[in-house]
Design a protein around this motif. Structure first.
Motif, PDB file in Angstrom:
ATOM      1  N   GLN A 420      -2.839  60.575  39.722  1.00 32.40           N
ATOM      2  CA  GLN A 420      -1.486  60.079  39.436  1.00 32.40           C
ATOM      3  C   GLN A 420      -1.012  60.558  38.059  1.00 32.40           C
ATOM      4  O   GLN A 420       0.096  61.074  37.911  1.00 32.40           O
ATOM      5  CB  GLN A 420      -1.486  58.551  39.503  1.00 32.40           C
ATOM      6  CG  GLN A 420      -0.116  57.970  39.173  1.00 32.40           C
ATOM      7  CD  GLN A 420      -0.128  56.446  39.121  1.00 32.40           C
ATOM      8  OE1 GLN A 420      -0.927  55.799  39.813  1.00 32.40           O
ATOM      9  NE2 GLN A 420       0.743  55.891  38.304  1.00 32.40           N
ATOM     10  N   ARG A 421      -1.869  60.414  37.075  1.00 32.43           N
ATOM     11  CA  ARG A 421      -1.466  60.759  35.700  1.00 32.43           C
ATOM     12  C   ARG A 421      -1.193  62.258  35.547  1.00 32.43           C
ATOM     13  O   ARG A 421      -0.290  62.659  34.825  1.00 32.43           O
ATOM     14  CB  ARG A 421      -2.556  60.324  34.704  1.00 32.43           C
ATOM     15  CG  ARG A 421      -2.690  58.835  34.560  1.00 32.43           C
ATOM     16  CD  ARG A 421      -1.440  58.188  34.020  1.00 32.43           C
ATOM     17  NE  ARG A 421      -1.211  58.544  32.610  1.00 32.43           N
ATOM     18  CZ  ARG A 421      -0.026  58.720  32.058  1.00 32.43           C
ATOM     19  NH1 ARG A 421       1.075  58.590  32.786  1.00 32.43           N
ATOM     20  NH2 ARG A 421       0.096  59.038  30.783  1.00 32.43           N
ATOM     21  N   PHE A 422      -1.973  63.087  36.245  1.00 38.88           N
ATOM     22  CA  PHE A 422      -1.762  64.532  36.125  1.00 38.88           C
ATOM     23  C   PHE A 422      -0.396  64.939  36.673  1.00 38.88           C
ATOM     24  O   PHE A 422       0.143  65.980  36.312  1.00 38.88           O
ATOM     25  CB  PHE A 422      -2.866  65.309  36.861  1.00 38.88           C
ATOM     26  CG  PHE A 422      -4.167  65.371  36.109  1.00 38.88           C
ATOM     27  CD1 PHE A 422      -4.397  64.553  35.007  1.00 38.88           C
ATOM     28  CD2 PHE A 422      -5.161  66.251  36.480  1.00 38.88           C
ATOM     29  CE1 PHE A 422      -5.591  64.599  34.308  1.00 38.88           C
ATOM     30  CE2 PHE A 422      -6.366  66.310  35.783  1.00 38.88           C
ATOM     31  CZ  PHE A 422      -6.581  65.480  34.703  1.00 38.88           C
ATOM     32  N   GLN A 423       0.158  64.097  37.538  1.00 42.23           N
ATOM     33  CA  GLN A 423       1.503  64.389  38.031  1.00 42.23           C
ATOM     34  C   GLN A 423       2.565  63.885  37.068  1.00 42.23           C
ATOM     35  O   GLN A 423       3.629  64.471  36.933  1.00 42.23           O
ATOM     36  CB  GLN A 423       1.712  63.743  39.392  1.00 42.23           C
ATOM     37  CG  GLN A 423       0.805  64.310  40.465  1.00 42.23           C
ATOM     38  CD  GLN A 423       1.010  63.574  41.779  1.00 42.23           C
ATOM     39  OE1 GLN A 423       2.086  63.592  42.351  1.00 42.23           O
ATOM     40  NE2 GLN A 423      -0.021  62.902  42.239  1.00 42.23           N
ATOM     41  N   GLU A 424       2.251  62.778  36.409  1.00 45.48           N
ATOM     42  CA  GLU A 424       3.256  62.179  35.512  1.00 45.48           C
ATOM     43  C   GLU A 424       3.355  62.915  34.181  1.00 45.48           C
ATOM     44  O   GLU A 424       4.415  62.963  33.565  1.00 45.48           O
ATOM     45  CB  GLU A 424       2.898  60.704  35.250  1.00 45.48           C
ATOM     46  CG  GLU A 424       3.113  59.836  36.470  1.00 45.48           C
ATOM     47  CD  GLU A 424       2.424  58.464  36.365  1.00 45.48           C
ATOM     48  OE1 GLU A 424       2.703  57.630  37.219  1.00 45.48           O
ATOM     49  OE2 GLU A 424       1.612  58.260  35.432  1.00 45.48           O
ATOM     50  N   LEU A 425       2.228  63.486  33.745  1.00 40.01           N
ATOM     51  CA  LEU A 425       2.213  64.134  32.427  1.00 40.01           C
ATOM     52  C   LEU A 425       2.820  65.526  32.502  1.00 40.01           C
ATOM     53  O   LEU A 425       2.688  66.192  33.529  1.00 40.01           O
ATOM     54  CB  LEU A 425       0.770  64.256  31.927  1.00 40.01           C
ATOM     55  CG  LEU A 425       0.041  62.954  31.655  1.00 40.01           C
ATOM     56  CD1 LEU A 425      -1.445  63.233  31.421  1.00 40.01           C
ATOM     57  CD2 LEU A 425       0.640  62.270  30.441  1.00 40.01           C
ATOM     58  N   ASP A 426       3.405  65.964  31.427  1.00 37.58           N
ATOM     59  CA  ASP A 426       3.890  67.336  31.372  1.00 37.58           C
ATOM     60  C   ASP A 426       2.740  68.196  30.833  1.00 37.58           C
ATOM     61  O   ASP A 426       2.542  68.319  29.632  1.00 37.58           O
ATOM     62  CB  ASP A 426       5.118  67.415  30.460  1.00 37.58           C
ATOM     63  CG  ASP A 426       5.650  68.830  30.386  1.00 37.58           C
ATOM     64  OD1 ASP A 426       5.181  69.682  31.177  1.00 37.58           O
ATOM     65  OD2 ASP A 426       6.511  69.085  29.531  1.00 37.58           O
TER      66      ASP A 426
END
Ligand SMILES: O=C(O)CCC(=O)C(=O)O
Ligand SMILES: [Fe+2]
Length: 676
Positions: A420-426
């Motif tokens: 999830q976080r790898f999608q949210e982070l730039d």
């Protein structure tokens, strides 16, 4: 025989073929091929489809003798069987045929009046003007004639193409040339003369002289008292006559310049992670071919060209098209619809339904039945299950497949959280241009970003230090540090803490082809964590070790120097016996080579000896310098969003102290992964 197009007559003007006016340009062949749907061939000058025949043509470099380009007409050679001589001239090495290959496709387009998109490269000298860009889309053309010519000892073909739209001045026309006249002559045709020998008609193609253009006739290409081949010029009427195409008689035409998509909720997935995710887009502002370089979308900026450098005249256009959307949940990219009835079924190309429940999906990886593959040792490494493949005997290496499960994946800051976080982070994920590629400008087939110590051997990635890397990425790295430590503890290697991280992202049909991770500056251990969509990883022996020799592009073969004769290589027994004799001093090197030459044959590639299904949360640890030296691996994701985080150790000798710090980080207390 000289065949001309037929079936013309007064008809509709062809203006409607041109969806958008003017020039489309690009500086690299891969960018062109990823963007222009009617020209996807990276090396040939002809792009064809089975149904339509030739639909795209690239004219570049020298086209050979008597090629011609003006505002509306192109005369060029058909491809195939040419080689360059020492002076760089194209020489036909064998007679061409229209019955097979790309020339058959060209013939089909000629017969069907198929409009062909034409691109001109800036190395073309026949156009007689400098071109603004490396590759420039000209317009739609139709082949009006195909005829054979004698070229040295052989027969090759030429073709004449006429621009479809004669109502508008071509962008490549000389500035001072007049606009096309409204009243054009569509009646005049080159004279057709019947050959006394074969009774077939051939048109007057050359100025002041006629010859039979039936390649089967005894008088084919006979010029009695005429000019020699090199002095032939085209007949003015052959150049100036025009056909008027009846639009209704033409097959479906090409959309010469594809329109940029309008992203909506209905098509977002297609362009974001789906079928069109690798498609380049023609910039609606400056008309450059903009490949999908960034995971976030398309940006028409010259600045993203690491190599080749942008040209002086290249505009730094601000256009971009970003495709953000909701976070994709793990259930959306793995095939578990019966467990998550509300999730959409996975659309991956290798999608396979797990037989048991969710637990069995993670806990019981299926792997290909072994042929001569390595031994597998299955141990519980609670809470993981670890499968260890021992490759090629003691001194080669091991591949550990560390199988996760739903409980591990769901843990605090575990794989579900990371996905999830790898999608949210730039994260700055982007495709990079390969430094050594058969085609200049070729990009990786996946998005990537590097941090820690710079890793720049296959591609030049811009590397961030770990201190600039988001902590959630470091959490993933810390899992790999743990996995590396576990593996190394059981080997006789010294543990070298991974100081580099490569984050790779795959969408649509992206993959990573066969390669090794065995640069001299890398330590022997490589660990990878998979997140999201499933994938299959293959490992095989490199061809030169499998076969004991390799074939060069030019067809010659050379023996593999210091052939290790690995267990599992082709013809192992006989090769091993020879090598033993050589090692015992019973053969000189020349004798050994002569004996090897008697038994070795060039092979197709080695079959994979390991095939592992990597699911969400799984880790793979490859250990052994020789494993990377003699074997190679590839990863084929199922489709859908997948991240792979790989951690390696880059040797610190020779690296400046401040750079070594780029590979160091400390997580807050309690956050470094401990295997739970
Ligand atoms: O995608 C993967 O799982 C592996 C990636 C890999 O082999 C690499 O980054 O070198
Ligand atoms: Fe790799």
């Amino acid at each position: 025989m000289c065949r001309g197009a037929t079936g013309m007559g007064p008809g509709m003007s062809s203006t409607s073929y041109m969806k958008i006016e003017g020039l489309t340009e690009t500086q690299t062949r891969p960018d062109l091929c990823e963007t222009i749907p009617w020209f996807k061939h990276y090396q040939s000058g002809v792009y064809s489809s089975k149904e339509k025949g030739c639909i795209g043509l690239l004219i570049d470099d020298s086209c050979g003798g008597r090629c011609y380009v003006d505002e509306e007409i192109i005369i060029t050679r058909l491809s195939g069987s040419y080689e360059k001589d020492l002076k760089g001239n194209l020489v036909l090495k064998q007679s061409q045929t229209l019955l097979s290959g790309t020339n058959a496709a060209v013939q089909k387009s000629f017969t069907n009046h198929q409009p062909i998109g034409v691109i001109i490269g800036d190395r073309n000298g026949d156009i007689g003007r400098s071109l603004p860009h490396r590759y420039n889309v000209m317009d739609l053309f139709i082949i009006t004639h195909i005829w054979p010519e004698k070229m040295g000892a052989f027969t090759g073909y030429k073709m004449r193409l006429q621009k479809v739209d004669l109502t508008r001045k071509s962008w490549w026309a000389a500035k001072d040339s007049p606009d096309p006249s409204e009243t054009r002559d569509f009646e005049t045709r080159p004279e057709i003369i019947t050959c006394n020998a074969c009774t077939q008609g051939s048109c007057r193609t050359f100025k002041g002289i006629w010859t039979c253009l039936n390649r089967d006739c005894a008088r084919f290409w006979e010029f009695i008292d005429g000019p020699v081949n090199a002095e032939l010029e085209y007949d003015p009427v052959f150049l100036s006559h025009r056909f008027l195409w009846d639009q209704n008689s033409l097959p479906e035409t090409l959309d010469l310049v594809p329109q940029a998509p309008v992203i909506s909720d209905r098509n977002r997935d297609l362009w974001r992670h789906g079928e069109n995710a690798r498609q380049g887009i023609v910039c609606p502002h400056c008309r450059k071919c903009v490949p999908r370089v960034f995971l976030s979308g398309w940006k028409c900026t010259a600045k993203h060209f690491v190599s080749p450098q942008p040209r002086k005249n290249e505009l730094d256009c601000p256009w971009s098209l970003l495709v953000d959307g909701p976070v994709v949940s793990v259930c959306d990219v793995i095939a578990l619809p019966e467990i998550f009835p509300h999730s959409s079924p996975r659309s991956g190309k290798n999608a396979a339904m797990p037989r048991g429940g969710l637990e069995s999906f993670y806990d019981q990886p299926r792997f290909a039945p072994k042929t001569s593959g390595p031994d597998i040792d299955r141990v519980t490494m609670a809470p993981y299950v670890r499968l260890r493949y021992s490759v090629g005997g003691d001194n080669i290496g091991t591949v550990d497949h560390i199988v996760s499960n739903t409980a591990i994946n769901a843990k605090d800051r575990g794989p579900n959280y990371l996905f999830q976080r790898f999608q949210e982070l730039d994260l700055g994920l982007r495709r990079e241009r390969l430094t050594h590629a058969p085609v200049k400008g070729l990009m990786t087939g996946h998005f990537l970003v590097n941090s820690g110590l710079p890793y720049k051997f296959v591609v030049t990635t811009q590397s961030k230090s770990f201190s600039e890397t988001h902590q959630d990425v470091l959490l993933a790295h810390s899992r790999l540090v743990w996995a590396t430590r576990q593996t190394v503890a059981e080997s006789n290697h010294e543990f070298q803490k991974p100081n580099e991280l490569l984050l790779v992202c795959y969408v649509a049909d992206m993959d990573m082809g066969y390669h090794d991770d065995g640069e001299d500056v890398l330590g022997p251990t490589v660990a990878t964590l998979s997140l999201g969509a499933s994938s299959t990883m293959f490992l095989r022996m490199k061809a030169k070790y499998f076969a004991g020799l390799r074939k060069s592009d030019k067809g010659s073969t050379s023996l593999t120097k210091y052939d290790p004769v690995l267990i599992g290589c082709h013809d192992y027994e006989r090769r091993k016996a020879l090598k033993d004799q050589y090692d015992q001093g019973l053969f000189t090197e020349d004798q050994y080579d002569a004996e090897r030459r008697k038994i070795l044959r060039p092979m197709t590639d080695a079959p994979p000896i390991i095939k592992m299904e990597l699911h969400h949360g799984h880790m793979v640890v490859m250990n052994g310098q020789n494993l990377q030296k003699y074997y190679e691996h590839k990863v084929v994701p199922d489709g859908g969003l997948r991240f792979a985080v790989t951690a390696r150790h880059i040797k610190e000798q020779g690296i400046k102290a401040e750079d070594i710090r780029m590979g160091q980080y400390i997580l807050p207390p309690g956050q470094a992964y401990n295997g739970e």
